[in-house]
Design a protein around this motif. Sequence first.
Motif, PDB file in Angstrom:
ATOM      1  N   PHE A   1       0.834  -1.201   0.000  1.00 55.29           N
ATOM      2  CA  PHE A   1       0.000   0.000   0.000  1.00 55.29           C
ATOM      3  C   PHE A   1       0.871   1.256   0.000  1.00 55.29           C
ATOM      4  N   SER A   2       0.347   2.318  -0.585  1.00 51.63           N
ATOM      5  CA  SER A   2       0.955   3.639  -0.401  1.00 51.63           C
ATOM      6  C   SER A   2       0.748   4.068   1.051  1.00 51.63           C
ATOM      7  N   PRO A   3       1.568   5.009   1.552  1.00 54.87           N
ATOM      8  CA  PRO A   3       1.435   5.421   2.956  1.00 54.87           C
ATOM      9  C   PRO A   3       0.033   5.896   3.339  1.00 54.87           C
ATOM     10  N   ASP A   4      -0.688   6.539   2.409  1.00 49.97           N
ATOM     11  CA  ASP A   4      -2.047   6.992   2.744  1.00 49.97           C
ATOM     12  C   ASP A   4      -3.107   5.938   2.443  1.00 49.97           C
ATOM     13  N   GLY A   5      -2.692   4.776   1.949  1.00 49.66           N
ATOM     14  CA  GLY A   5      -3.622   3.683   1.708  1.00 49.66           C
ATOM     15  C   GLY A   5      -4.451   3.799   0.449  1.00 49.66           C
ATOM     16  N   SER A   6      -4.199   4.804  -0.380  1.00 51.21           N
ATOM     17  CA  SER A   6      -5.049   5.030  -1.550  1.00 51.21           C
ATOM     18  C   SER A   6      -4.590   4.276  -2.788  1.00 51.21           C
ATOM     19  N   LYS A   7      -3.321   3.821  -2.819  1.00 51.19           N
ATOM     20  CA  LYS A   7      -2.756   3.149  -3.982  1.00 51.19           C
ATOM     21  C   LYS A   7      -2.109   1.831  -3.564  1.00 51.19           C
ATOM     22  N   ILE A   8      -1.942   0.950  -4.562  1.00 52.12           N
ATOM     23  CA  ILE A   8      -1.288  -0.338  -4.337  1.00 52.12           C
ATOM     24  C   ILE A   8      -0.291  -0.582  -5.460  1.00 52.12           C
ATOM     25  N   LEU A   9       0.925  -0.972  -5.088  1.00 47.75           N
ATOM     26  CA  LEU A   9       1.920  -1.411  -6.061  1.00 47.75           C
ATOM     27  C   LEU A   9       1.869  -2.929  -6.168  1.00 47.75           C
ATOM     28  N   TYR A  10       2.043  -3.434  -7.389  1.00 42.23           N
ATOM     29  CA  TYR A  10       2.067  -4.875  -7.586  1.00 42.23           C
ATOM     30  C   TYR A  10       2.847  -5.188  -8.855  1.00 42.23           C
ATOM     31  N   SER A  11       3.230  -6.439  -9.011  1.00 43.59           N
ATOM     32  CA  SER A  11       3.951  -6.859 -10.210  1.00 43.59           C
ATOM     33  C   SER A  11       3.118  -7.884 -10.972  1.00 43.59           C
ATOM     34  N   ILE A  12       3.286  -7.883 -12.292  1.00 43.66           N
ATOM     35  CA  ILE A  12       2.606  -8.820 -13.179  1.00 43.66           C
ATOM     36  C   ILE A  12       3.659  -9.614 -13.947  1.00 43.66           C
ATOM     37  N   SER A  13       3.470 -10.911 -14.021  1.00 41.72           N
ATOM     38  CA  SER A  13       4.341 -11.761 -14.820  1.00 41.72           C
ATOM     39  C   SER A  13       3.707 -11.945 -16.194  1.00 41.72           C
ATOM     40  N   VAL A  14       4.358 -11.392 -17.223  1.00 38.33           N
ATOM     41  CA  VAL A  14       3.796 -11.335 -18.575  1.00 38.33           C
ATOM     42  C   VAL A  14       4.624 -12.203 -19.514  1.00 38.33           C
ATOM     43  N   GLN A  15       3.942 -12.949 -20.367  1.00 37.23           N
ATOM     44  CA  GLN A  15       4.618 -13.774 -21.356  1.00 37.23           C
ATOM     45  C   GLN A  15       4.756 -12.997 -22.658  1.00 37.23           C
ATOM     46  N   ASP A  16       5.976 -12.895 -23.180  1.00 32.76           N
ATOM     47  CA  ASP A  16       6.188 -12.140 -24.413  1.00 32.76           C
ATOM     48  C   ASP A  16       6.061 -13.041 -25.639  1.00 32.76           C
ATOM     49  N   THR A  17       6.370 -12.512 -26.804  1.00 33.53           N
ATOM     50  CA  THR A  17       6.177 -13.247 -28.056  1.00 33.53           C
ATOM     51  C   THR A  17       7.084 -14.463 -28.180  1.00 33.53           C
ATOM     52  N   SER A  18       8.175 -14.482 -27.405  1.00 30.26           N
ATOM     53  CA  SER A  18       9.071 -15.639 -27.422  1.00 30.26           C
ATOM     54  C   SER A  18       8.695 -16.665 -26.357  1.00 30.26           C
ATOM     55  N   TYR A  19       7.541 -16.451 -25.716  1.00 28.89           N
ATOM     56  CA  TYR A  19       7.000 -17.336 -24.681  1.00 28.89           C
ATOM     57  C   TYR A  19       7.824 -17.304 -23.385  1.00 28.89           C
ATOM     58  N   ALA A  20       8.682 -16.323 -23.248  1.00 29.79           N
ATOM     59  CA  ALA A  20       9.427 -16.130 -22.006  1.00 29.79           C
ATOM     60  C   ALA A  20       8.659 -15.146 -21.117  1.00 29.79           C
ATOM     61  N   TYR A  21       8.752 -15.354 -19.806  1.00 25.71           N
ATOM     62  CA  TYR A  21       8.055 -14.480 -18.874  1.00 25.71           C
ATOM     63  C   TYR A  21       8.982 -13.373 -18.371  1.00 25.71           C
ATOM     64  N   HIS A  22       8.432 -12.182 -18.208  1.00 27.48           N
ATOM     65  CA  HIS A  22       9.139 -11.101 -17.535  1.00 27.48           C
ATOM     66  C   HIS A  22       8.156 -10.405 -16.596  1.00 27.48           C
ATOM     67  N   ASN A  23       8.692  -9.721 -15.588  1.00 25.64           N
ATOM     68  CA  ASN A  23       7.852  -9.058 -14.594  1.00 25.64           C
ATOM     69  C   ASN A  23       7.781  -7.557 -14.846  1.00 25.64           C
ATOM     70  N   GLU A  24       6.613  -6.984 -14.609  1.00 29.02           N
ATOM     71  CA  GLU A  24       6.378  -5.556 -14.802  1.00 29.02           C
ATOM     72  C   GLU A  24       5.838  -4.938 -13.519  1.00 29.02           C
ATOM     73  N   LEU A  25       6.183  -3.669 -13.276  1.00 33.02           N
ATOM     74  CA  LEU A  25       5.697  -2.944 -12.101  1.00 33.02           C
ATOM     75  C   LEU A  25       4.442  -2.159 -12.466  1.00 33.02           C
ATOM     76  N   TRP A  26       3.371  -2.381 -11.700  1.00 37.03           N
ATOM     77  CA  TRP A  26       2.089  -1.722 -11.929  1.00 37.03           C
ATOM     78  C   TRP A  26       1.616  -1.030 -10.654  1.00 37.03           C
ATOM     79  N   ILE A  27       0.680  -0.090 -10.835  1.00 34.08           N
ATOM     80  CA  ILE A  27       0.059   0.614  -9.715  1.00 34.08           C
ATOM     81  C   ILE A  27      -1.444   0.686  -9.970  1.00 34.08           C
ATOM     82  N   MET A  28      -2.232   0.642  -8.900  1.00 28.25           N
ATOM     83  CA  MET A  28      -3.679   0.784  -9.036  1.00 28.25           C
ATOM     84  C   MET A  28      -4.252   1.445  -7.796  1.00 28.25           C
ATOM     85  N   ASP A  29      -5.500   1.918  -7.928  1.00 29.46           N
ATOM     86  CA  ASP A  29      -6.213   2.430  -6.771  1.00 29.46           C
ATOM     87  C   ASP A  29      -6.473   1.286  -5.793  1.00 29.46           C
ATOM     88  N   ALA A  30      -6.619   1.617  -4.525  1.00 25.89           N
ATOM     89  CA  ALA A  30      -6.793   0.591  -3.500  1.00 25.89           C
ATOM     90  C   ALA A  30      -8.086  -0.203  -3.662  1.00 25.89           C
TER      91      ALA A  30
END
Length: 362
Positions: free
Chosen positions: A206-235
């Motif tokens: 959570f963000s310090p004020d609780g309004s946002k959340i950081l998370y990571s997504i494991s995404v498969q690319d065109t070569s079928y290999a996975y990589h992780n991405e940093l995302w943010i969303m509302d709580a």
Amino acid sequence: MKTSLQSKIVPAGIITIIVLLIFVGAIIGSHEITMDEQLSSSPTPSLANSPSTLPPTATERQLTSDFRDINAISWSSDGEKIVYSDVKNIAIVNLHRDVLGKFDGRSPVWSPHEQTIAFISSFGSPENREGIVLFNTNNNRVTRLTDQNLFAFSPSWNSDGEKLIFTMGKDPNDASVPFQIWTMDRNGNGKKQLTIDYYPKSSLGFSPDGSKILYSISVQDTSYAYHNELWIMDANGGKQQFLEIYEPRAVAWSPDGSRILVKGSDRKDKAGILILNSDGTDVQKVTDGEDPNWSPDGSKIAYEYKDDIWMMDSDGTNKVQLTEGKDGDGIPVWSPDGKKIAFSRNNGDTLFTDESLWLLEF
């Protein structure tokens, strides 16, 4: 035998040199150059990770020596106790080196509510599925908060200790049913799924004020290999945004919630320990290293570089090496008052060996 007059007379050239040396010596003697003046007149050395002296006010001391591969360290809110873990064991220790408790589990995080610790354990599951478990340090009660038939990982508290964020799913080895981000109340009630798509995820906080959340997504690319991405969303799960940071590790919010500290890459020209605004703009590389961690007031960052603990200002300047030696030091975590740093230390030269918990005090 005659001695020539020339052999008894000092040549004029030598006399001139002697006079000049006496004159220069008089000038130097009239202004003694101190060590401070020598340093101030020398070019300023680079602040990039170069060895420097342990600050005279910092001291090291060992707290424990009984674990393997320490992977998590968390302080109590009063700064008097530390909970830490390896791959399957958790221990609680105070600053007097008293071990207050040991139990099975991993990845403990101390709640802002002094008495509770969330961690991962198979406790309460007949089929040994790991989930989020709560330990009450007042009465030693252990309570499983998540479904006993599901797996759950990555617990993290909000700033007032009223809610937990975590990931949950059926099988971590089955990519066809990806783990999703959930929140719940600190007693396990009010569970809410925030994401629903085809990509496995891991909650980061959570963000310090609780309004946002950081998370990571494991995404498969065109070569079928996975990589992780940093995302943010509302709580509440809304307004999900990719921050264009790849392979994020050791992600942390600044205390005021305006910036994000992360070990990762923007896949352009920056890779290492990065700082960016919470909307993903103004990505800056501040140094190389691992396990970056904000000080409680946001003015300093502790991190690991080449098996030693370092500290720098939050803009990447004034780097100082805090530990030095052949042992592997890592996972620096600030105390709530910012006057101490807990860290792990490898007690030998082999990969799988005992690690100990140490303290730096300023």
